[in-house]
Design an enzyme around this catalytic site. Structure first.
Site, PDB file in Angstrom:
ATOM      1  NE  ARG A  83      -3.267   2.596   2.696  1.00  0.00           N
ATOM      2  CZ  ARG A  83      -3.175   3.469   3.702  1.00  0.00           C
ATOM      3  NH1 ARG A  83      -2.436   3.212   4.758  1.00  0.00           N
ATOM      4  NH2 ARG A  83      -3.836   4.609   3.666  1.00  0.00           N
ATOM      5  CG  HIS A 129      -1.210   9.064   3.520  1.00  0.00           C
ATOM      6  ND1 HIS A 129      -1.325   7.714   3.760  1.00  0.00           N
ATOM      7  CD2 HIS A 129      -0.797   9.603   4.694  1.00  0.00           C
ATOM      8  CE1 HIS A 129      -0.985   7.451   5.023  1.00  0.00           C
ATOM      9  NE2 HIS A 129      -0.663   8.582   5.609  1.00  0.00           N
ATOM     10  CD  GLU A 176      -4.715   7.546   9.897  1.00  0.00           C
ATOM     11  OE1 GLU A 176      -4.167   8.601  10.244  1.00  0.00           O
ATOM     12  OE2 GLU A 176      -4.404   6.451  10.369  1.00  0.00           O
ATOM     13  CG  ASN A 316      -4.935   3.372   8.600  1.00  0.00           C
ATOM     14  OD1 ASN A 316      -4.992   2.397   7.850  1.00  0.00           O
ATOM     15  ND2 ASN A 316      -4.451   4.532   8.211  1.00  0.00           N
ATOM     16  CE1 TYR A 318       0.354   2.737  13.393  1.00  0.00           C
ATOM     17  CE2 TYR A 318      -1.712   3.754  12.769  1.00  0.00           C
ATOM     18  CZ  TYR A 318      -0.434   3.353  12.448  1.00  0.00           C
ATOM     19  OH  TYR A 318       0.045   3.556  11.182  1.00  0.00           O
ATOM     20  CD  GLU A 387      -1.427   4.016   8.064  1.00  0.00           C
ATOM     21  OE1 GLU A 387      -1.220   4.415   9.227  1.00  0.00           O
ATOM     22  OE2 GLU A 387      -1.573   4.789   7.105  1.00  0.00           O
TER      23      GLU A 387
HETATM   24  C1  PNW Z   1      -1.159   7.369  10.855  1.00  0.00           C
HETATM   25  N1  PNW Z   1      -2.854  10.152  16.511  1.00  0.00           N
HETATM   26  O1  PNW Z   1      -1.274   8.609  11.462  1.00  0.00           O
HETATM   27  C2  PNW Z   1      -0.813   7.724   9.417  1.00  0.00           C
HETATM   28  O2  PNW Z   1      -1.701   7.251   8.456  1.00  0.00           O
HETATM   29  C3  PNW Z   1       0.609   7.476   9.054  1.00  0.00           C
HETATM   30  O3  PNW Z   1       0.967   8.308   7.977  1.00  0.00           O
HETATM   31  C4  PNW Z   1       1.489   7.652  10.262  1.00  0.00           C
HETATM   32  O4  PNW Z   1       2.850   7.605   9.953  1.00  0.00           O
HETATM   33  C5  PNW Z   1       1.116   6.568  11.252  1.00  0.00           C
HETATM   34  O5  PNW Z   1      -0.254   6.610  11.582  1.00  0.00           O
HETATM   35  C6  PNW Z   1       1.901   6.593  12.547  1.00  0.00           C
HETATM   36  O6  PNW Z   1       1.655   7.750  13.283  1.00  0.00           O
HETATM   37  C7  PNW Z   1      -1.667   8.886  12.738  1.00  0.00           C
HETATM   38  O7  PNW Z   1      -2.391  11.245  16.951  1.00  0.00           O
HETATM   39  C8  PNW Z   1      -1.205  10.081  13.257  1.00  0.00           C
HETATM   40  O8  PNW Z   1      -3.671   9.454  17.175  1.00  0.00           O
HETATM   41  C9  PNW Z   1      -1.600  10.486  14.493  1.00  0.00           C
HETATM   42  C10 PNW Z   1      -2.464   9.707  15.233  1.00  0.00           C
HETATM   43  C11 PNW Z   1      -2.935   8.503  14.714  1.00  0.00           C
HETATM   44  C12 PNW Z   1      -2.526   8.092  13.461  1.00  0.00           C
END
Ligand code: PNW
Length: 486
Positions: A83, A129, A176, A316, A318, A387
């Site tokens: 991707r 993006h 996002e 996405n 995390y 992601e």
């Molecule tokens: C994503 N938060 O961004 C993006 O899609 C990527 O480009 C980035 O590198 C990756 O996560 C890691 O950060 C985020 O503040 C940026 O919660 C900020 C947040 C979440 C996702």
């Protein structure tokens, strides 16, 4: 003898598409090569104090000049899919529907896709993006201008579909939009750096901007999907959807119904903001209630245009946070459902270990729970995890040899992919692919190069040379154990 045939177990389907993800501005560099002009991120990085280490994406991983190396790396790691995103500023440098198309910029991506296909790697292409052509921001305020932005985005999308639609079967319109809207127009830590608290005057109420930007991105997404379906889908046979960020929430006080309710409301403010209009044709009631007329309305035609525009859900994900309700009425600048987001619960227990990012605490079961939440709320959509990944506390302070032994990241991926396989095999969630963030250490936006998310170490002092970390090498093994053979 126990029959195991009907016993649900953690597993992933046979044709599961796993691989890695990146984004144009974070890896490409070569920002003025072959006719590319500035995006809002180029200009944002020049404002002193915006990027932690004062850096920019000017060189980054130099992927623009190293496509062969990146594809060889993907191949070596066994990736089935990749991707990546397109830089709008390479393809239409001034951005607009009446501005010229830059053929070398377009050709670069067509060749890249051909090279991926020749290597038997499935391209998943993100159109946007976050790196809007700067000229559009200057010309009419970028995402804030509904008519101009949506028409320009649709024109850009059509230009791309026309050039490489036949080769690409998986399109992602926007990455996002929550981040573009909230971080770019409310908090101001992302380009274009506008904040919600500037004015309540004749020139406008700045606390409305992030909701307007979000609204316009939904319309731009829907417009691109309409064009794809009407003009290209039959010819190209691909699918198209949006990618939304979303983390899981656990109540700060599990015995307090107000905290449990706050978790749900937070999901609606982050995910439902975009997914509800796409699946249901309207915003969540909780958002309307808190935001009143700050949240724009869809005309009936717009609601109709937006509803049903996901062939798949791009997810996405995390981490997980603890959520505590606030008792005071929501502030006009609040964008999160009037809650506090914490990493420890009432008993002082952490949700997971700390990482280099204050907002990122791993908790794999939260991934499984969110997959189920999305699946249940939106009618069991086909999902691609576009992601998932982690940074590591203090990683950048270590030597290269130490960085390559990234056991913490290996643990993260093992537990998260296992949790996803449980969501699929046990809970019945329809996940078809998984793209780890990220193939490479890269320009981590406002955090610059100090935060590394890559499974591959990039030596920024040593000519951008790539060194796969341990996590890169175990990915094939992790998926090999979970993907069904027949
Ligand atoms: C994503 N938060 O961004 C993006 O899609 C990527 O480009 C980035 O590198 C990756 O996560 C890691 O950060 C985020 O503040 C940026 O919660 C900020 C947040 C979440 C996702």
């Amino acid at each position: 003898i126990l029959s195991t045939t009907s016993m649900p177990e953690a597993s992933l389907p046979k044709d599961f598409l796993w691989g890695f993800a990146t984004a144009s501005y974070q890896i490409e560099g070569a920002v003025h090569a072959d006719g590319r002009l500035d995006s809002i991120w180029d200009t944002f990085c020049r404002i002193p104090g915006k990027i932690a280490d004062g850096s920019s994406g000017e060189v980054a991983c130099d992927s623009y000049n190293r496509t062969g190396e990146d594809i060889a790396l993907l191949k070596e790691l066994g990736a089935k899919a990749y991707r990546f995103s397109l830089s709008w500023s390479r393809i239409i440098p001034l951005g607009g529907r009446n501005d010229p198309v830059n053929q070398p910029g377009l050709d670069f991506y067509v060749k890249f896709v051909d090279d991926l296909l020749a290597a038997d790697i499935v391209p998943m292409v993100t159109l946007f993006h976050w790196d809007l052509p700067d000229a559009l921001d200057k010309r009419y305020g970028g995402l804030l201008n509904k008519e101009e932005f949506t028409e320009d985005f649709v024109h850009y999308a059509r230009t791309v579909f026309e050039a490489m639609g036949g080769r690409v079967k998986h399109w992602i319109t926007l990455n996002e939009p929550w981040c573009s809207a909230v971080l770019g127009y409310n908090i101001g830590v992302f380009a274009p750096g506008r904040t919600s608290d500037r004015s309540k005057s004749a020139e406008g109420d700045s606390s409305r901007e992030c909701w307007i930007a979000g609204h316009n991105m939904l319309l731009a997404h829907a417009g691109a999907v309409k064009v794809y379906r009407e003009e290209f889908k039959e010819r190209d046979g691909g699918e198209i959807g949006i990618t939304l960020n979303g983390d899981w929430n656990e109540p700060w006080d599990a015995s307090d119904p107000a905290d449990i309710e706050a978790c749900e409301r937070r999901l609606e403010f982050i995910i439902g903001w975009f997914a509800d209009p796409i699946y249901f044709g309207h915003y969540p009631a909780s958002m309307k209630q808190q935001l009143g007329d700050r949240l724009p309305d869809f005309t009936p035609e717009e609601a109709e245009l937006i509803k049903g525009t996901n062939d798949f859900y791009g997810m996405n994900h995390y981490c997980t946070n603890y959520i505590r309700h606030r008792s005071d009425p929501a502030d006009a600048n609040d964008f999160g459902g009037n809650v506090d987001v914490l990493q420890e619960n009432k008993a002082g227990e952490a949700i997971g270990p700390p990482t280099q990012a204050p907002w990122l605490r791993p908790y794999a079961q939260g991934f499984r729970k969110l997959l189920k939440w999305i699946s249940d709320r939106y009618g069991r959509p086909k999902i691609y995890v576009t992601e998932n990944g982690t940074c590591i506390l203090g990683e950048n302070d270590k030597s290269r040899d130490e960085i390559l032994e990234d056991e913490f990241r290996v643990w993260y991926f093992r537990t998260y992919v296992q949790a996803m396989a449980e969501a699929v095999g046990v809970d019945g969630v329809d996940v078809r692919g998984y793209l780890a963030w990220s193939l490479l250490d890269n320009f981590e936006w406002a955090d610059g190069y100090e935060t590394r998310f890559g499974v591959t170490y990039v030596d920024y002092e040593g000519g951008q040379k790539r060194y796969p970390k341990k996590s890169a090498k175990v990915m094939g093994e992790i998926f090999g154990e979970l993907i069904k053979k027949d």
